[in-house]
Design a protein around this motif. Sequence first.
Motif, mmCIF file in Angstrom:
data_model
loop_
_atom_site.group_PDB
_atom_site.id
_atom_site.type_symbol
_atom_site.label_atom_id
_atom_site.label_comp_id
_atom_site.label_asym_id
_atom_site.label_seq_id
_atom_site.Cartn_x
_atom_site.Cartn_y
_atom_site.Cartn_z
ATOM 1 N N PRO A 241 -1.876 -2.620 -8.301
ATOM 2 C CA PRO A 241 -0.476 -2.083 -8.618
ATOM 3 C C PRO A 241 -0.368 -0.621 -8.184
ATOM 4 N N SER A 242 0.719 0.061 -8.112
ATOM 5 C CA SER A 242 0.848 1.444 -7.403
ATOM 6 C C SER A 242 0.270 2.427 -8.470
ATOM 7 N N LYS A 243 0.252 1.988 -9.632
ATOM 8 C CA LYS A 243 -0.300 2.822 -10.575
ATOM 9 C C LYS A 243 -1.743 3.012 -10.558
ATOM 10 N N CYS A 244 -2.374 1.597 -10.283
ATOM 11 C CA CYS A 244 -3.828 1.632 -10.270
ATOM 12 C C CYS A 244 -4.137 2.383 -8.745
ATOM 13 N N GLN A 245 -3.518 2.125 -7.766
ATOM 14 C CA GLN A 245 -3.900 2.996 -6.430
ATOM 15 C C GLN A 245 -3.717 4.532 -6.587
ATOM 16 N N GLU A 246 -2.740 4.871 -7.684
ATOM 17 C CA GLU A 246 -2.842 6.189 -8.005
ATOM 18 C C GLU A 246 -4.064 6.733 -8.436
ATOM 19 N N GLN A 247 -4.637 5.926 -9.328
ATOM 20 C CA GLN A 247 -6.044 6.414 -9.881
ATOM 21 C C GLN A 247 -6.957 6.497 -9.079
ATOM 22 N N ILE B 54 0.865 -1.134 -0.143
ATOM 23 C CA ILE B 54 -0.102 0.054 0.030
ATOM 24 C C ILE B 54 0.881 1.419 0.012
ATOM 25 N N VAL B 55 0.814 1.917 -0.934
ATOM 26 C CA VAL B 55 1.591 3.161 -1.074
ATOM 27 C C VAL B 55 1.161 4.307 -0.057
ATOM 28 N N GLU B 56 -0.155 4.370 -0.147
ATOM 29 C CA GLU B 56 -0.929 5.323 1.025
ATOM 30 C C GLU B 56 -2.061 4.957 1.424
ATOM 31 N N HIS B 57 -2.202 4.515 2.864
ATOM 32 C CA HIS B 57 -3.421 4.133 3.348
ATOM 33 C C HIS B 57 -4.461 4.851 3.162
ATOM 34 N N SER B 58 -5.728 4.301 3.031
ATOM 35 C CA SER B 58 -7.061 4.920 3.127
ATOM 36 C C SER B 58 -8.107 3.866 3.302
ATOM 37 N N ASP B 59 -9.284 4.371 3.288
ATOM 38 C CA ASP B 59 -10.562 3.599 3.655
ATOM 39 C C ASP B 59 -10.460 2.170 2.745
ATOM 40 N N ASP B 60 -9.877 2.474 1.507
ATOM 41 C CA ASP B 60 -9.990 1.248 0.472
ATOM 42 C C ASP B 60 -8.962 0.300 0.364
ATOM 43 N N ASP B 61 -8.174 0.257 1.580
ATOM 44 C CA ASP B 61 -7.105 -0.648 1.649
ATOM 45 C C ASP B 61 -7.087 -2.047 1.276
ATOM 46 N N ASP B 62 -8.579 -2.589 1.649
ATOM 47 C CA ASP B 62 -8.869 -3.805 1.635
ATOM 48 C C ASP B 62 -8.726 -4.203 -0.139
ATOM 49 N N VAL B 63 -9.370 -3.146 -0.957
ATOM 50 C CA VAL B 63 -9.180 -3.441 -2.187
ATOM 51 C C VAL B 63 -7.758 -2.935 -2.676
ATOM 52 N N ARG C 254 -9.880 19.389 1.657
ATOM 53 C CA ARG C 254 -9.927 18.025 1.426
ATOM 54 C C ARG C 254 -9.130 17.697 -0.040
ATOM 55 N N ALA C 255 -9.433 18.267 -0.827
ATOM 56 C CA ALA C 255 -8.801 18.123 -2.259
ATOM 57 C C ALA C 255 -7.159 18.355 -1.983
ATOM 58 N N GLU C 256 -6.884 19.486 -1.361
ATOM 59 C CA GLU C 256 -5.333 19.700 -1.014
ATOM 60 C C GLU C 256 -4.703 18.625 -0.506
ATOM 61 N N LYS C 257 -5.559 17.678 0.575
ATOM 62 C CA LYS C 257 -4.814 16.676 1.003
ATOM 63 C C LYS C 257 -4.498 15.528 -0.124
ATOM 64 N N TYR C 258 -5.401 15.423 -1.162
ATOM 65 C CA TYR C 258 -5.283 14.201 -1.894
ATOM 66 C C TYR C 258 -4.181 14.713 -2.947
ATOM 67 N N LYS C 259 -4.019 16.130 -3.184
ATOM 68 C CA LYS C 259 -3.116 16.406 -4.341
ATOM 69 C C LYS C 259 -1.501 16.241 -3.670
ATOM 70 N N LYS C 260 -1.735 16.565 -2.152
ATOM 71 C CA LYS C 260 -0.374 16.505 -1.539
ATOM 72 C C LYS C 260 0.117 14.720 -1.578
ATOM 73 N N PHE D 11 -6.531 7.813 -5.986
ATOM 74 C CA PHE D 11 -6.610 8.978 -5.461
ATOM 75 C C PHE D 11 -6.697 10.247 -6.473
ATOM 76 N N ARG D 12 -6.455 9.875 -7.806
ATOM 77 C CA ARG D 12 -6.815 10.787 -8.938
ATOM 78 C C ARG D 12 -8.358 11.025 -8.800
ATOM 79 N N ASN D 13 -9.027 9.919 -8.592
ATOM 80 C CA ASN D 13 -10.694 9.984 -8.668
ATOM 81 C C ASN D 13 -11.216 10.850 -7.510
ATOM 82 N N SER D 14 -10.472 10.543 -6.248
ATOM 83 C CA SER D 14 -10.915 11.032 -5.168
ATOM 84 C C SER D 14 -10.589 12.869 -5.374
#
Length: 301
Positions: free
Chosen positions: A262-268, A248-257, A285-291, A270-273
């Motif tokens: 792979p990291s490129k898909c995890q990036e998607q 997990i590159v960055e933990h979130s509420d979606d860790d189970d999935v 909140r957007a600034e948090k995901y941008k960071k 956070f992009r969607n969020s």
Amino acid sequence: MTLFRHYKNVKQNGRVLIVLLFSCFYPGQNITVDNENDYPVIVKYSQKKAEIGAGQKKEIKENGLKSISVLNKKDEKLIKDIPVFLNLRESLAISIDNNTIKFKGDKDLLHHYVYQEVGSYLRLKIGEYQKYDQKNDPQGFIRTSEMYLGDVLTKVEKLNNSPQARQDIHYKEIEKLVKEDWLFTVFSSFGSVKLGNTEKSLMLYYFEKYFKKDIDNYSCSSWVDYDIIRRYALHQKVLGLSLPKYEIVEHSDDDDVNQYLPSKCQEQYFRNSYKFLIGKKDPVRAEKYKKILTEKFHVKL
């Protein structure tokens, strides 16, 4: 040994000379982008960037160019992302007028078909697929979807008009783009939350045929890729699948999935969020995901 080295150097220099002569007589792709808008745009290609003023043209000479991105100069937001399927010495003029793109030159009909028609043609089939889903007829769904994919690829092969037919490099590139559009329409045609027997049969069929062989190297280049692999991760136990696990590159509420992405898909994810929060006008909140995107995934926003 001295004579051998001399022969080797002459041979290597001869190869370089042949390459140079080949480059002179066989130039790369020649593309003209005509900005018919009343505002300037930016074009990006091959890690290069150029401005085209209102009513101006830009000539691009490249070798191996696969796409051109057109952005609004004011905010550099993407206007169009145009795939290119030209061989060496082929030319294409691309006219841009707001949401209208026109092609003229070599393979203009192929570019028009892939860019303008394929997506809308396939999306029109969603309602037809849904009827099979509602009738609990997975075989009818599969048979019909494969037929429409085959129709599109047959037309692409004809318009590409290559002696290599389906082994042509451009056909392979277009096939990949077409399958992405097609799979989007397929997976948009049935539910993603709860799976009945029909949905299970469909997901297992498409997994075995289109995803299984590359699952260890799966990489999300688009939201569509992410959405599909996320479905398989979400339902892997029900489907009896064993997907590879990732850090997990960055933990979130979606860790189970996300642990199965792979990291490129995890990036998607956070992009969607991030895009969702921008749309909701929630800058804090957007600034948090941008960071997270810039620091953890090294994304340039």
